[in-house]
Design a protein around this motif. Structure first.
Motif, mmCIF file in Angstrom:
data_model
loop_
_atom_site.group_PDB
_atom_site.id
_atom_site.type_symbol
_atom_site.label_atom_id
_atom_site.label_comp_id
_atom_site.label_asym_id
_atom_site.label_seq_id
_atom_site.Cartn_x
_atom_site.Cartn_y
_atom_site.Cartn_z
ATOM 1 N N CYS A 182 26.795 15.390 -30.695
ATOM 2 C CA CYS A 182 27.707 14.713 -31.465
ATOM 3 C C CYS A 182 28.830 14.101 -30.659
ATOM 4 C CB CYS A 182 28.185 15.410 -32.780
ATOM 5 S SG CYS A 182 29.302 17.064 -32.103
ATOM 6 N N ILE A 183 29.019 14.748 -29.699
ATOM 7 C CA ILE A 183 30.142 14.495 -28.684
ATOM 8 C C ILE A 183 29.486 14.127 -27.048
ATOM 9 C CG2 ILE A 183 32.057 15.226 -29.901
ATOM 10 C CD1 ILE A 183 32.028 17.412 -27.628
ATOM 11 N N GLU A 184 30.173 13.565 -26.221
ATOM 12 C CA GLU A 184 29.898 13.392 -24.734
ATOM 13 C C GLU A 184 30.894 14.355 -23.738
ATOM 14 O OE1 GLU A 184 29.385 10.167 -21.325
ATOM 15 O OE2 GLU A 184 29.497 9.580 -23.197
ATOM 16 N N LEU A 185 30.546 15.379 -23.505
ATOM 17 C CA LEU A 185 31.256 16.292 -22.554
ATOM 18 C C LEU A 185 31.230 15.702 -21.110
ATOM 19 C CD1 LEU A 185 30.198 19.585 -23.944
ATOM 20 C CD2 LEU A 185 32.205 18.286 -24.505
ATOM 21 N N MET A 186 32.530 15.542 -20.591
ATOM 22 C CA MET A 186 32.582 15.320 -19.105
ATOM 23 C C MET A 186 33.234 16.336 -18.275
ATOM 24 S SD MET A 186 33.882 11.401 -19.589
ATOM 25 C CE MET A 186 35.590 11.784 -19.593
ATOM 26 N N VAL A 187 33.298 16.208 -17.072
ATOM 27 C CA VAL A 187 33.943 17.132 -16.300
ATOM 28 C C VAL A 187 35.302 16.562 -15.525
ATOM 29 C CG1 VAL A 187 31.785 18.186 -15.275
ATOM 30 C CG2 VAL A 187 32.750 16.218 -14.045
ATOM 31 N N LEU A 188 36.250 17.236 -15.245
ATOM 32 C CA LEU A 188 37.334 17.099 -14.510
ATOM 33 C C LEU A 188 36.883 17.289 -13.024
ATOM 34 C CD1 LEU A 188 40.397 16.109 -14.073
ATOM 35 C CD2 LEU A 188 41.188 18.282 -14.644
ATOM 36 N N ALA A 189 37.056 16.374 -12.122
ATOM 37 C CA ALA A 189 36.559 16.886 -10.837
ATOM 38 C C ALA A 189 37.316 15.823 -9.789
ATOM 39 C CB ALA A 189 35.129 16.192 -10.537
ATOM 40 N N LEU A 190 37.207 15.949 -8.605
ATOM 41 C CA LEU A 190 38.043 15.546 -7.770
ATOM 42 C C LEU A 190 37.116 14.334 -6.903
ATOM 43 C CD1 LEU A 190 39.811 18.532 -6.079
ATOM 44 C CD2 LEU A 190 40.517 16.972 -7.883
ATOM 45 N N LYS A 191 37.828 13.252 -6.692
ATOM 46 C CA LYS A 191 37.238 12.142 -5.611
ATOM 47 C C LYS A 191 36.881 12.859 -4.328
ATOM 48 C CE LYS A 191 39.336 8.172 -7.815
ATOM 49 N NZ LYS A 191 40.257 6.955 -7.713
ATOM 50 N N GLY A 192 35.809 12.494 -3.589
ATOM 51 C CA GLY A 192 35.536 13.068 -2.510
ATOM 52 C C GLY A 192 34.661 14.265 -2.373
ATOM 53 N N SER A 193 34.474 14.931 -3.766
ATOM 54 C CA SER A 193 33.776 16.017 -4.101
ATOM 55 C C SER A 193 32.192 16.042 -3.871
ATOM 56 C CB SER A 193 33.924 16.730 -5.172
ATOM 57 O OG SER A 193 33.646 15.966 -6.404
ATOM 58 N N TYR A 194 31.474 16.873 -3.672
ATOM 59 C CA TYR A 194 29.934 16.768 -3.706
ATOM 60 C C TYR A 194 29.398 18.153 -4.128
ATOM 61 C CZ TYR A 194 25.271 15.532 -2.067
ATOM 62 O OH TYR A 194 24.027 15.019 -1.763
ATOM 63 N N HIS A 195 28.548 18.010 -4.933
ATOM 64 C CA HIS A 195 28.077 19.265 -5.933
ATOM 65 C C HIS A 195 26.720 19.383 -5.807
ATOM 66 C CE1 HIS A 195 32.106 20.109 -6.798
ATOM 67 N NE2 HIS A 195 32.342 18.898 -7.579
ATOM 68 N N GLY A 196 25.854 18.552 -4.946
ATOM 69 C CA GLY A 196 24.240 18.514 -4.890
ATOM 70 C C GLY A 196 23.742 17.411 -4.991
ATOM 71 N N ASP A 197 22.261 17.063 -4.960
ATOM 72 C CA ASP A 197 21.410 16.263 -4.902
ATOM 73 C C ASP A 197 20.667 15.883 -6.203
ATOM 74 O OD1 ASP A 197 22.333 15.700 -2.118
ATOM 75 O OD2 ASP A 197 20.761 17.059 -1.345
ATOM 76 N N THR A 198 20.632 17.035 -7.104
ATOM 77 C CA THR A 198 20.027 16.877 -8.307
ATOM 78 C C THR A 198 20.644 16.013 -9.290
ATOM 79 O OG1 THR A 198 20.760 18.998 -8.979
ATOM 80 C CG2 THR A 198 18.792 18.894 -8.094
ATOM 81 N N LEU A 199 20.158 15.195 -9.872
ATOM 82 C CA LEU A 199 20.700 14.212 -10.992
ATOM 83 C C LEU A 199 21.787 14.892 -11.599
ATOM 84 C CD1 LEU A 199 17.299 12.298 -12.258
ATOM 85 C CD2 LEU A 199 18.866 11.850 -10.242
ATOM 86 N N GLY A 200 21.848 15.831 -12.223
ATOM 87 C CA GLY A 200 22.862 16.493 -13.187
ATOM 88 C C GLY A 200 24.086 16.945 -12.264
ATOM 89 N N ALA A 201 23.901 17.112 -11.224
ATOM 90 C CA ALA A 201 24.952 17.573 -10.238
ATOM 91 C C ALA A 201 25.584 16.525 -9.687
ATOM 92 C CB ALA A 201 24.530 18.616 -9.040
ATOM 93 N N MET A 202 24.841 15.466 -9.553
ATOM 94 C CA MET A 202 25.698 14.068 -9.100
ATOM 95 C C MET A 202 26.241 13.414 -10.052
ATOM 96 S SD MET A 202 22.673 12.319 -6.576
ATOM 97 C CE MET A 202 23.603 11.664 -5.530
ATOM 98 N N GLU A 203 25.925 13.494 -11.393
ATOM 99 C CA GLU A 203 26.890 13.243 -12.394
ATOM 100 C C GLU A 203 28.260 13.775 -12.395
ATOM 101 O OE1 GLU A 203 25.933 10.762 -15.008
ATOM 102 O OE2 GLU A 203 24.726 10.172 -13.267
ATOM 103 N N ALA A 204 28.186 14.991 -11.710
ATOM 104 C CA ALA A 204 29.687 15.574 -11.840
ATOM 105 C C ALA A 204 30.602 15.359 -10.755
ATOM 106 C CB ALA A 204 29.488 17.358 -11.924
ATOM 107 N N GLN A 205 30.020 14.224 -9.926
ATOM 108 C CA GLN A 205 30.817 13.926 -8.653
ATOM 109 C C GLN A 205 31.399 12.373 -8.784
ATOM 110 O OE1 GLN A 205 28.133 15.520 -6.235
ATOM 111 N NE2 GLN A 205 27.344 13.683 -5.387
ATOM 112 N N ALA A 206 32.296 11.937 -8.020
ATOM 113 C CA ALA A 206 32.925 10.647 -8.267
ATOM 114 C C ALA A 206 32.061 9.698 -7.471
ATOM 115 C CB ALA A 206 34.226 10.610 -7.752
ATOM 116 N N PRO A 207 32.115 8.453 -7.761
ATOM 117 C CA PRO A 207 31.123 7.376 -7.008
ATOM 118 C C PRO A 207 31.315 7.401 -5.646
ATOM 119 C CG PRO A 207 32.304 6.268 -8.860
ATOM 120 C CD PRO A 207 32.874 7.779 -8.681
ATOM 121 N N SER A 208 30.301 7.296 -4.786
ATOM 122 C CA SER A 208 30.436 7.565 -3.302
ATOM 123 C C SER A 208 29.010 6.889 -2.805
ATOM 124 C CB SER A 208 30.375 8.949 -2.941
ATOM 125 O OG SER A 208 29.209 9.658 -3.248
#
Length: 864
Positions: free
Chosen positions: A501-527
């Motif tokens: 019923c809602i879309e949950l997002m993360v609060l994260a930092l530009k320049g971060s990197y949390h992994g290569d899998t698709l879900g982990a990449m959604e949690a990082q800023a454009p790069s």
């Protein structure tokens, strides 16, 4: 010119600093690069016990190589016999046995031969016994330069003879194990000194002796003392002592009663340490020990040779025995030559084959010709053994400054321990199912994690296989907790639990990197990693903040603030620091900058405090504590991250620490949370957790996180799992590594403050770090724990992840024995938690030297 003189003066002082740098480390640690020639076969002769005939095998091989009819046609042949450790001297030196027997065999076969014999160093009692008139007894505990040399010639007119060079390096008088002899007679020899001297003799003995490259005119054997696991003079087992060289070997087994077991045990000890054994040789005692040995070795995978019984009569000169054994030694020699040629063929073909079949990660293949492929023959502790061809073939060492993508931490001793323990786990468990089960490695690992990196906050450990997956699990946990706390979960359960019923997002930092899998990449800023070319599904489901960063430049630590934080209320002491450790002080929480940080984060979160028209809410904070790794080795201001955590706590937003890179002493503490001064709700660990030797990851959480998944329905459980969850080998390696890294007995870098807080000692020399930060080619430096990183001063077009600006510097470093892989124009050097400060200083000194060369080349290019 004055500036250049100043740089050279500083460099000279730093070299002196390196030479006199006080350090404590394992004896086996070597600080100079080894280079082992491969232009000729070199083998090590092992034995499963003492007095089994190693020297007879060495003599038989030298005879086969130099005196067989096919060999004698090449008069330039040279056989080098090296005996690094000799006890029972001067009455019974093995090198003299060869020197005496081979000329007798050459006369018997009517073949020419030139032979020489030398003994280089001995303990003082041995020297006094050998040359009583030249050495006087005194208090010296050092080895004496014996300088003994003799030679024999068995020549025919007009013919140049093949040559035997027989040498003993270190000798003691007592017929004891070398460690006991060294203890009683003095003459202690460090492992690194022994290995380095052996390397020098190898190069001088054959390469400078006129053996022609590309022809099998040279052959060398290095004969050990006693059995495979007999201690050397420092007490290090010989199978560990010689491991940096990793010569292929021949094992002299035991043909006597009980010899099958001893031979197999010796073989297993060598294989466990990564040695190649090309053949086993045993004496015939009528017990047919070779049959079960061949069966164990699976039908000839390693051939077993049987020598005829050795005459026990002391007056027997063994000439007939050597004649009778001739065919065995010829076959053994042929096997050894074939193995050498096959090894060389594989080494030379590997770069081309690799380019044809591999798809390397993070690599543009068009930029990697076969000549740029690094062929890694083995690893020993912090060093790769790398195959090179530059006019000659050789194996050389390169310090793994990448820590093999941030995973590696073991020294050579821990590497062996991990191999043994993992072998035990594989033999005991293989692999077993984890859900609803328990077994010792998994339980011990979980308990160590909770009492270590999770101490004081975590109560649950969820195992997976890699860091990226651990992050995705953490996101699932956090979103469930947020949904439960904010009344979203009851609505879902009441309606349709499969719909959102809602879309949950993360609060994260530009320049971060949390992994290569698709879900982990959604949690990082454009790069560069998330663009359409790489990840067409990427949407970036987060609020990404631009973080303030900290670095050293011109010897000063400074906070670099994004424009949003610029304020007239800030004072110089808010953003500049005399020492790095001031950055981590909790007293900064009362500063003007802390107020600015808190206000900014609060304002950003307020946009998502209630459901908007888009139904988006911040459901988790995720960040790499202190250091952003793949984003460019940036140090984020810990004060800013602490304020982030505080504000998220106020809004009941779960906090995730991505410690895949930063955990387990990478930053000088077991968990980066100790530096940050606050704890998460969820944290992810991998890489160094197992010593980097095998994949395993852990997502750790509080009871409150765990409770949000408990209920009567399986649908409320965490429906996530991996076939290799908590696999026994990984948990065993993790348990060993976790204990090893934090034990002052095994990790000599561990220190304790007055508060009993455990830390790593400072590994990077402060003066040298400051010097590099002041270099005109360097824009920033970050150093913390096992990490040293610098960013090269480059135009905007030459900066960033895709930059090739640093390629020439990287190549210079690799040629000087440092294997590094840049992040664009960012160069980093990483060590392990057990690496000695002296080793780290050596790497920085090399880096500084190559930085000078790099700058000079760039300057000339700009002038032209």
């Amino acid at each position: 010119m004055l500036l250049r003189r100043h740089h050279h003066h500083r460099l000279f002082r730093l070299r002196l600093l390196l030479l006199h740098h006080h350090h404590h480390h394992h004896q086996s640690q070597s600080f100079s690069t080894l280079t082992i020639p491969l232009s000729h076969p070199t083998y090590i002769i092992w034995s499963s016990n003492t007095s089994l005939g190693k020297t007879l095998v060495s003599t038989g091989l030298s005879s086969s190589f130099l005196l067989s009819p096919s060999s004698s046609s090449s008069s330039s042949k040279k056989f080098l016999y090296l005996k690094p450790l000799q006890t029972g001297f001067p009455s019974d030196p093995d090198s003299r046995f060869l020197f005496q027997k081979l000329p007798s065999l050459s006369l018997r076969r009517n073949l020419p031969l030139f032979s020489s014999h030398s003994i280089l160093l001995s303990s003082l009692p041995a020297a006094k016994s050998f040359k009583p008139n030249e050495f006087s007894l005194n208090e010296s505990r050092e080895m004496c330069e014996l300088g003994f040399y003799e030679e024999k010639k068995v020549l025919e007119a007009g013919r140049v003879a093949p040559e035997l060079v027989s040498e003993t390096i270190y000798a003691w008088e007592g017929a004891l194990s070398p460690h006991l002899a060294a203890e009683r007679e003095g003459g202690a020899v460090e492992d690194s000194e022994l290995v380095k001297r052996l390397e020098t003799l190898l190069k001088e003995g054959l390469l400078e002796g006129g053996v022609e490259r590309g022809k099998l005119d040279g052959f060398c054997v290095v004969e050990t003392a006693g059995g495979v696991a007999s201690p050397g003079p420092s007490g290090t087992l010989q199978c560990d002592l010689y491991r940096p060289l990793r010569f292929p070997g021949v094992l002299v087994g035991d043909g006597r009663l009980g010899g099958i077991s001893g031979t197999i045990s010796a073989y297993e000890s060598l294989k466990l340490r990564g040695y190649d054994v090309v053949a086993i040789v045993i004496e015939d005692h009528g017990l047919i020990n070779e049959i079960p040995l061949k069966s164990y070795l699976r039908s000839g995978r390693v051939p077993v040779f049987v020598l005829p019984p050795i005459p026990q009569d002391p007056s027997n000169d063994l000439m007939e025995w050597f004649d009778e054994s001739c065919n065995v030694f010829n076959s053994l020699k042929d096997i050894m030559l074939e193995a050498y040629l096959e090894r060389m063929r594989r080494l030379n073909e590997m770069p081309r084959k690799a380019g044809d079949v591999f798809w390397w990660p993070f690599t543009q293949h068009k930029l990697v010709p076969p000549s740029a492929v690094t062929v890694i023959d083995s690893r020993c502790g912090e060093n790769f053994s790398v195959y090179k061809v530059q006019n000659k073939e050789y194996i050389t060492q390169q310090f793994d400054a990448c820590a093999s993508w941030w995973t590696q931490g073991p020294d050579a001793t821990l590497q062996t321990e991990l191999a043994r323990d993992m072998g035990y786990a594989a033999a005991r468990f293989g692999h077993v199912m984890f859900p609803e089960n328990v077994y010792e490695p998994a339980l011990e690992c979980a308990e160590l994690l909770l009492d270590g990196v999770g101490k004081g906050w975590a109560t649950r450990v969820y195992f997976s296989d890699n860091g990226s997956t651990a992050i995705e699990i953490a996101l699932k946990m956090a979103f469930r907790k947020f949904s439960s706390d904010h009344g979203i979960l009851p609505e879902l359960l009441k309606n349709n639990p499969t719909e959102s019923c809602i879309e949950l997002m993360v609060l994260a930092l530009k320049g971060s990197y949390h992994g290569d899998t698709l879900g982990a990449m959604e949690a990082q800023a454009p790069s560069s990693f998330t663009g359409f070319l790489q990840q067409p599904w990427y949407t970036g489901r987060g609020l990404f903040l631009d973080p303030p960063t900290v670095f050293m430049h011109n010897g000063k630590w400074t906070v670099s603030l994004p424009e949003v934080f610029h304020s007239a209320t800030l004072k110089p002491e808010d953003t500049t620091f005399r020492a790095r450790d001031e950055i981590f002080l909790k007293s900064r929480d009362e500063s003007n900058l802390a107020g600015l940080y808190s206000l900014y984060v609060s304002q950003q979160l307020s946009q998502y405090s209630t459901l908007s028209e888009t139904n988006k809410q911040i459901g988790a904070l995720i960040m790499e504590p202190i250091i952003q790794g793949a984003g460019g080795m940036h140090m984020v201001d810990p004060l800013f991250q602490r304020m982030l955590v505080n504000e998220c706590r106020h809004c009941r937003i779960p906090v995730i620490f991505d410690e895949v890179f930063t955990g387990f002493w990478r930053l000088g503490v077991e968990s980066a949370a100790e530096l940050l001064g606050c704890v998460p709700d969820i944290a992810c660990f991998a890489k160094l957790m197992t010593g980097g030797i095998i994949p395993l990851a852990a997502t750790m959480a509080t009871d409150a996180i765990f409770d949000s998944f408990t209920g009567d329905s399986k649908l409320k459980a965490l429906l996530d799992g991996h076939s290799y969850s908590a696999h026994a080998m990984g948990c065993t390696a993790a348990a060993k590594s976790i204990k090893w890294f934090k034990d002052p007995y095994t990790n000599l870098n561990i220190t304790s403050e007055k508060s009993q807080k455990m830390l790593l000692r400072e590994l990077w020399d402060a003066e040298l770090v400051q010097q590099i930060s002041s270099h005109p080619s360097v824009s920033r430096v970050v150093t913390l724990g096992t990490l040293f990183a610098l960013e090269l001063q480059a135009d905007e077009s030459d900066a960033g992840y895709a930059s090739l600006y640093a390629r020439s510097l990287v190549q210079m470093l690799r040629e000087d024995g440092i294997y590094t892989r840049p992040l664009g124009n960012v160069i980093y050097v990483m060590c392990g938690p057990c690496t000695s400060p002296k080793m780290c200083t050596l790497q920085l000194l090399k880096l500084y030297t190559k930085l000078e060369e790099f700058t000079l080349v760039k300057t000339k290019m700009n002038i032209n």
